[in-house]
Design a protein around this motif. Structure first.
Motif, mmCIF file in Angstrom:
data_model
loop_
_atom_site.group_PDB
_atom_site.id
_atom_site.type_symbol
_atom_site.label_atom_id
_atom_site.label_comp_id
_atom_site.label_asym_id
_atom_site.label_seq_id
_atom_site.Cartn_x
_atom_site.Cartn_y
_atom_site.Cartn_z
ATOM 1 N N UNK A 1 41.595 -12.293 12.941
ATOM 2 C CA UNK A 1 42.391 -13.438 13.418
ATOM 3 C C UNK A 1 41.570 -14.406 14.291
ATOM 4 N N UNK A 2 40.543 -15.027 13.746
ATOM 5 C CA UNK A 2 39.725 -15.950 14.552
ATOM 6 C C UNK A 2 40.530 -17.126 15.088
ATOM 7 N N UNK A 3 40.238 -17.480 16.324
ATOM 8 C CA UNK A 3 40.865 -18.643 16.956
ATOM 9 C C UNK A 3 40.178 -19.947 16.543
ATOM 10 N N UNK A 4 38.929 -19.828 16.148
ATOM 11 C CA UNK A 4 38.134 -20.992 15.746
ATOM 12 C C UNK A 4 37.392 -20.634 14.458
ATOM 13 N N UNK A 5 37.422 -21.526 13.489
ATOM 14 C CA UNK A 5 36.632 -21.373 12.270
ATOM 15 C C UNK A 5 35.651 -22.537 12.202
ATOM 16 N N UNK A 6 34.392 -22.221 11.954
ATOM 17 C CA UNK A 6 33.354 -23.240 11.806
ATOM 18 C C UNK A 6 32.677 -23.038 10.455
#
Length: 368
Positions: A252-257
């Motif tokens: 459950x990443x809070x940020x995707x890059x």
């Protein structure tokens, strides 16, 4: 004036205008002592093209007689095209081949008659005994290393480039600026952090239908580590490689890059860098939302999906991309920092091309 006095006077003026060159010894980034004729006038440049140009300044490419072309023309084609447009002579330089594909030609390198070879550490290591052949032919080889992703090696590499090109003051300004920027970033992050936000980084070359590489330690993983962020690939991927889609969903990443670049022949790739189109980049980034389960990721729900220029890391300007990741982790601590503007300012001050394209991007939902 007496003929001999005039000749002596003319000789003095000549000496003042054109100081005698001297042999100097430098220590490179493999801790090798190398003696060169300062400053180098005929350079074979292996990599770090922009870093070299930034340090050497006006006329930088006039000193270059040969290139290892593939890492520039094939890996960063739009960047290469921008420099050829600004400096057309680049297109006619001798190509000595590439260490990564095993096409580097020592014979072609020697035939170009360089008085100095500048190689990235990974190129020097790959050449092995072939580098010794260059030195046996009387051509000194110096090694620089921006790939190590340390402030110390960035600074040392920059000062070394300044030394061998006779641009020591320019190199000092660049090196001091880099150190100051990184010190500022790390100080802000230390004061605000560590961040509980979880980040997932994926190389966007393959598009959403295939899982691209992520980074457990180096590259973007190294950036997240130094900033005190939580890289979901750490402990799952040793260096780089694909992370299982099930694990990404469970983390459950809070940020995707998504790391994008100027790839050709990759119809679904996230295209960033020189000459990139913002609308197309945004659309390609949004296509990742269609992956199974991605609509439920906190990063997607909270509009924290970003693209970043993969060619920007491990360079003299990479502090800008560190700033961008830092701002994702600590938005309040970096509220006064505009990485997009910093990119434009860096190129305007130090390089002969403008940063025209897309280098960092937050995905914009349709209608915004």
């Amino acid at each position: 004036m007496h003929k001999f006095l005039w000749l002596a006077f003319a000789g003095l003026l000549s000496g003042l205008a054109f100081p005698a060159l001297a042999d100097i010894t430098v220590k490179d980034l493999r801790d090798r002592e190398v003696t060169i004729h300062e400053p180098a006038r005929r350079i074979l440049l292996g990599f770090n093209y922009e870093d070299y140009i930034a340090v050497a300044g006006t006329g930088a490419m006039e000193r270059v007689v040969a290139l290892s072309l593939t890492p520039w023309k094939d890996w960063r084609p739009e960047q290469y095209a921008a420099y050829v447009k600004a400096i057309p002579s680049i297109s006619s330089l001798t190509d000595v081949g590439d260490t990564e594909t095993g096409t580097f030609s020592v014979e072609r390198a020697i035939a170009a008659r360089p008085d100095l070879v500048i190689l990235a550490a990974w190129q020097y290591d790959a050449l092995g005994a072939n580098a010794d052949q260059l030195e046996a032919a009387g051509i000194p080889v110096v090694v620089i290393d921006y790939n190590a992703q340390t402030v110390d090696k960035h600074v040392r590499s920059t000062l070394l480039l300044g030394k061998v090109t006779g641009q020591e003051e320019r190199a000092k300004e660049l090196a001091n600026g880099y150190r100051a920027a990184m010190d500022d970033i790390l100080a802000r992050a230390a004061k605000a952090g560590p961040s509980p936000k979880k980040i997932y980084v994926e190389l966007g070359k393959k598009g959403p239908n295939e899982i691209g590489n992520t980074y457990g330690k180096g590259m973007w993983g190294g950036v997240i580590d130094m900033l005190g962020g939580v890289n979901i690939a750490k402990g799952q991927i040793e260096n780089w490689g694909p992370l299982s889609p099930e694990y990404t969903l469970s983390a459950k990443p809070d940020i995707v890059v998504i790391a994008g670049s100027e790839w050709t022949g990759s119809p679904a790739a996230v295209l960033l860098g020189f000459n990139a189109d913002k609308t197309l980049a945004n659309d390609r980034l949004g296509a990742y939302f269609k992956r199974p389960g991605w609509a439920d990721l906190p990063a997607v729900k909270n509009d924290e999906v970003h693209a970043i220029y993969h060619g920007g890391t491990r360079t003299l300007s990479d502090f800008i991309y560190v700033q961008y990741i830092a701002k994702l982790l600590y938005p309040e601590a970096f509220s006064d920092i505009d990485p997009g503007g910093e990119i434009e300012r860096f190129y305007e001050k130090w390089l002969p091309v403008r940063a025209e394209g897309v280098f960092v991007l937050r995905h914009q939902p349709a209608g915004q």
